[in-house]
Design an enzyme around this catalytic site. Structure first.
Site, PDB file in Angstrom:
ATOM      1  N   ASP A 156     -13.904  12.811   6.143  1.00 43.59           N
ATOM      2  CA  ASP A 156     -12.842  11.895   5.823  1.00 43.59           C
ATOM      3  C   ASP A 156     -13.518  10.632   5.185  1.00 43.59           C
ATOM      4  O   ASP A 156     -12.947  10.381   4.189  1.00 43.59           O
ATOM      5  CB  ASP A 156     -12.179  11.269   7.218  1.00 43.59           C
ATOM      6  CG  ASP A 156     -11.135  12.195   7.550  1.00 43.59           C
ATOM      7  OD1 ASP A 156     -10.335  12.531   6.964  1.00 43.59           O
ATOM      8  OD2 ASP A 156     -11.165  12.646   8.881  1.00 43.59           O
ATOM      9  N   GLU A 172      -6.189   5.923   4.962  1.00 40.69           N
ATOM     10  CA  GLU A 172      -6.117   6.153   6.314  1.00 40.69           C
ATOM     11  C   GLU A 172      -7.368   5.376   7.123  1.00 40.69           C
ATOM     12  O   GLU A 172      -7.268   4.835   7.898  1.00 40.69           O
ATOM     13  CB  GLU A 172      -6.232   7.562   6.473  1.00 40.69           C
ATOM     14  CG  GLU A 172      -5.898   7.836   8.016  1.00 40.69           C
ATOM     15  CD  GLU A 172      -5.449   9.312   8.568  1.00 40.69           C
ATOM     16  OE1 GLU A 172      -4.971   9.519   9.555  1.00 40.69           O
ATOM     17  OE2 GLU A 172      -5.696  10.122   7.476  1.00 40.69           O
ATOM     18  N   ASP A 210      -4.959  10.101   1.753  1.00 41.31           N
ATOM     19  CA  ASP A 210      -5.272  10.533   2.674  1.00 41.31           C
ATOM     20  C   ASP A 210      -6.433  11.479   2.542  1.00 41.31           C
ATOM     21  O   ASP A 210      -6.191  12.544   1.819  1.00 41.31           O
ATOM     22  CB  ASP A 210      -3.963  11.643   3.401  1.00 41.31           C
ATOM     23  CG  ASP A 210      -4.290  11.967   4.602  1.00 41.31           C
ATOM     24  OD1 ASP A 210      -5.525  11.966   5.164  1.00 41.31           O
ATOM     25  OD2 ASP A 210      -3.491  12.345   5.384  1.00 41.31           O
ATOM     26  N   ILE A 225      -8.471  13.390   3.971  1.00 44.48           N
ATOM     27  CA  ILE A 225      -8.163  14.841   4.567  1.00 44.48           C
ATOM     28  C   ILE A 225      -7.004  15.030   5.299  1.00 44.48           C
ATOM     29  O   ILE A 225      -6.900  14.269   6.302  1.00 44.48           O
ATOM     30  CB  ILE A 225      -9.532  15.139   5.542  1.00 44.48           C
ATOM     31  CG1 ILE A 225     -10.674  15.524   4.551  1.00 44.48           C
ATOM     32  CG2 ILE A 225      -9.167  16.681   6.109  1.00 44.48           C
ATOM     33  CD1 ILE A 225     -11.872  16.134   5.500  1.00 44.48           C
ATOM     34  N   ASP A 226      -5.940  15.538   4.950  1.00 44.07           N
ATOM     35  CA  ASP A 226      -4.757  15.488   5.457  1.00 44.07           C
ATOM     36  C   ASP A 226      -4.728  17.136   6.092  1.00 44.07           C
ATOM     37  O   ASP A 226      -4.928  18.027   5.373  1.00 44.07           O
ATOM     38  CB  ASP A 226      -3.546  15.662   4.476  1.00 44.07           C
ATOM     39  CG  ASP A 226      -2.354  15.577   4.938  1.00 44.07           C
ATOM     40  OD1 ASP A 226      -2.109  15.261   5.935  1.00 44.07           O
ATOM     41  OD2 ASP A 226      -1.402  16.280   4.330  1.00 44.07           O
ATOM     42  N   THR A 277      -6.464  17.653   9.646  1.00 41.34           N
ATOM     43  CA  THR A 277      -7.552  17.524  10.192  1.00 41.34           C
ATOM     44  C   THR A 277      -7.900  18.784  11.053  1.00 41.34           C
ATOM     45  O   THR A 277      -8.882  19.387  11.061  1.00 41.34           O
ATOM     46  CB  THR A 277      -7.844  16.169  11.062  1.00 41.34           C
ATOM     47  OG1 THR A 277      -7.680  15.368  10.388  1.00 41.34           O
ATOM     48  CG2 THR A 277      -9.213  16.069  11.863  1.00 41.34           C
ATOM     49  N   ASP A 335       0.827  10.332   4.099  1.00 40.14           N
ATOM     50  CA  ASP A 335       1.045  11.920   4.531  1.00 40.14           C
ATOM     51  C   ASP A 335       2.197  12.587   3.606  1.00 40.14           C
ATOM     52  O   ASP A 335       2.421  13.646   3.824  1.00 40.14           O
ATOM     53  CB  ASP A 335       1.579  11.772   6.192  1.00 40.14           C
ATOM     54  CG  ASP A 335       0.549  11.815   7.151  1.00 40.14           C
ATOM     55  OD1 ASP A 335      -0.689  12.318   6.865  1.00 40.14           O
ATOM     56  OD2 ASP A 335       0.928  11.546   7.963  1.00 40.14           O
TER      57      ASP A 335
END
Length: 354
Positions: free
Chosen positions: A55, A80, A142, A144-145, A147, A294
């Site tokens: 991330d 994020e 984001d 890493i959308d 996780t 998101d």
């Protein structure tokens, strides 16, 4: 990566090229970390360290590339992650790990001759602490959308959008585990399929997909199904992300026959935009407020592919309110033919539940 003539001519051409470069570089770091997770069998542990590393690393690279590629533009990013936890004494090892991962990724890519210190890394992460809002330009990220999908070795997305005067004008989705060819299977691909999809869209210029490693971009469009009985719908893989009993009730009202396709992350928006399914429903549990990161990149990919994205009241999503969507429960994405029927079914189901 190759550019179509109309992409080169679009008013956000420079931003699109920078965004694609940034997401491609971040995807390489994420793929490397994910391979490591799967080898070390971290899935069985509660420890989220590798995900955190990916991330943060992804956010650092994207912040860095955007600033390098667009030096004359003022930089604002709503993202994020922040560096608070990394500044603690017991986080020095993980910070060192992130710094070396980022530097190795930069060296392997060869575009930039530079090396980041730990302070540089912390500063790049905090480049994402903008509040966004209705005026000016803001990147929405984001890193890493999805996780949990990332940890399982399934779908995840690196999702980057650009907000200009309160509306999303550009979106890029890097989906390293999504097959390039259309798939209607659960997280799967048949052998020999190229894996790694790169979706992108700019306002008024349509949506496209190409291979994550680079290929000729192909224009994509939503499916044109008009009868909900022929439709299939996407929902989150994680049960905690959506009210499945409500989704089942909505599907029943619509007469949808096919089982739900469950997939992590905004990869669903990309798959929907190229016609892998007809409807995406996200009806979260009460009290959950959607974040802008998101949905920003995914929603413009869908709308530029000819689809519609609304909240449960039938309003367009409003990304100009800061870090959260100031919105009614639920997000619905589908084609223009199905939207009125889906909205009606969603509103009836919510009313019955209450």
């Amino acid at each position: 990566m190759s550019q179509l003539p109309e992409v080169a001519a679009n008013p956000y051409g420079a931003e699109l090229a920078a965004a694609k470069k940034a997401v491609a570089l971040a995807a390489r770091l994420c793929q490397r970390v994910q391979r490591g997770i799967l080898q070390s069998d971290v899935q069985s542990k509660a420890d989220r360290t590798p995900v955190t590393v990916a991330d943060y690393g992804s956010q650092v690279l994207i912040s860095l590339v955007l600033k390098k590629e667009l030096p004359s533009q003022s930089f604002s990013m709503v993202a994020e992650e922040d560096s608070k936890d990394l500044r603690k004494d017991d986080a020095q090892e993980i910070l060192e790990h992130i710094t070396s991962l980022v530097n190795e990724t930069i060296v392997n890519d060869g575009s930039y001759n530079m090396s980041l210190s730990k302070e540089d890394v912390l500063a790049a992460i905090d480049g994402g602490n903008s509040e966004g809002g209705p005026s000016g330009r803001h990147w929405i990220l984001d890193p890493i959308d999805g996780t949990k999908g990332f940890i399982r070795g399934d779908q995840y997305a690196i999702a980057l959008g650009l907000l200009d005067e309160g509306r999303v004008v550009l979106g890029v989705l890097g989906c390293p585990n999504l097959p390039l060819k259309s798939t209607n299977m659960h997280n799967g691909s048949s052998s020999g399929d190229q894996v790694g999809s790169f979706f992108f869209a700019t306002i008024g210029c349509g949506a496209r997909v190409e291979a994550l490693e680079g290929s000729e971009p192909q224009k994509i469009s939503m499916c044109s199904i008009k009868n909900p009985a022929d439709a299939s719908f996407f929902e989150s893989f994680e049960a905690s992300h959506s009210k499945r009993d409500l989704t089942s009730s909505i599907a029943e009202k619509l007469g949808v026959q096919a089982p739900a396709v469950r997939m992590d992350s905004q990869a669903k928006y990309g798959a929907l935009a190229r016609g892998d399914g007809a409807i995406y429903l996200r009806i979260p549990h009460k009290g959950y407020i959607e974040t802008v990161w998101d949905n920003a990149a995914g929603s413009i990919v869908v709308t530029e592919a000819g689809g519609m994205v609304k909240d449960a009241s039938g309003n367009d999503l409003d990304f100009s309110k800061g870090r959260y969507l100031d919105r009614d429960r639920g997000i619905i994405a589908t084609n223009k033919y199905l939207m009125p029927m889906v909205l009606k079914a969603v509103q009836e189901a919510i009313k019955e539940e209450q």
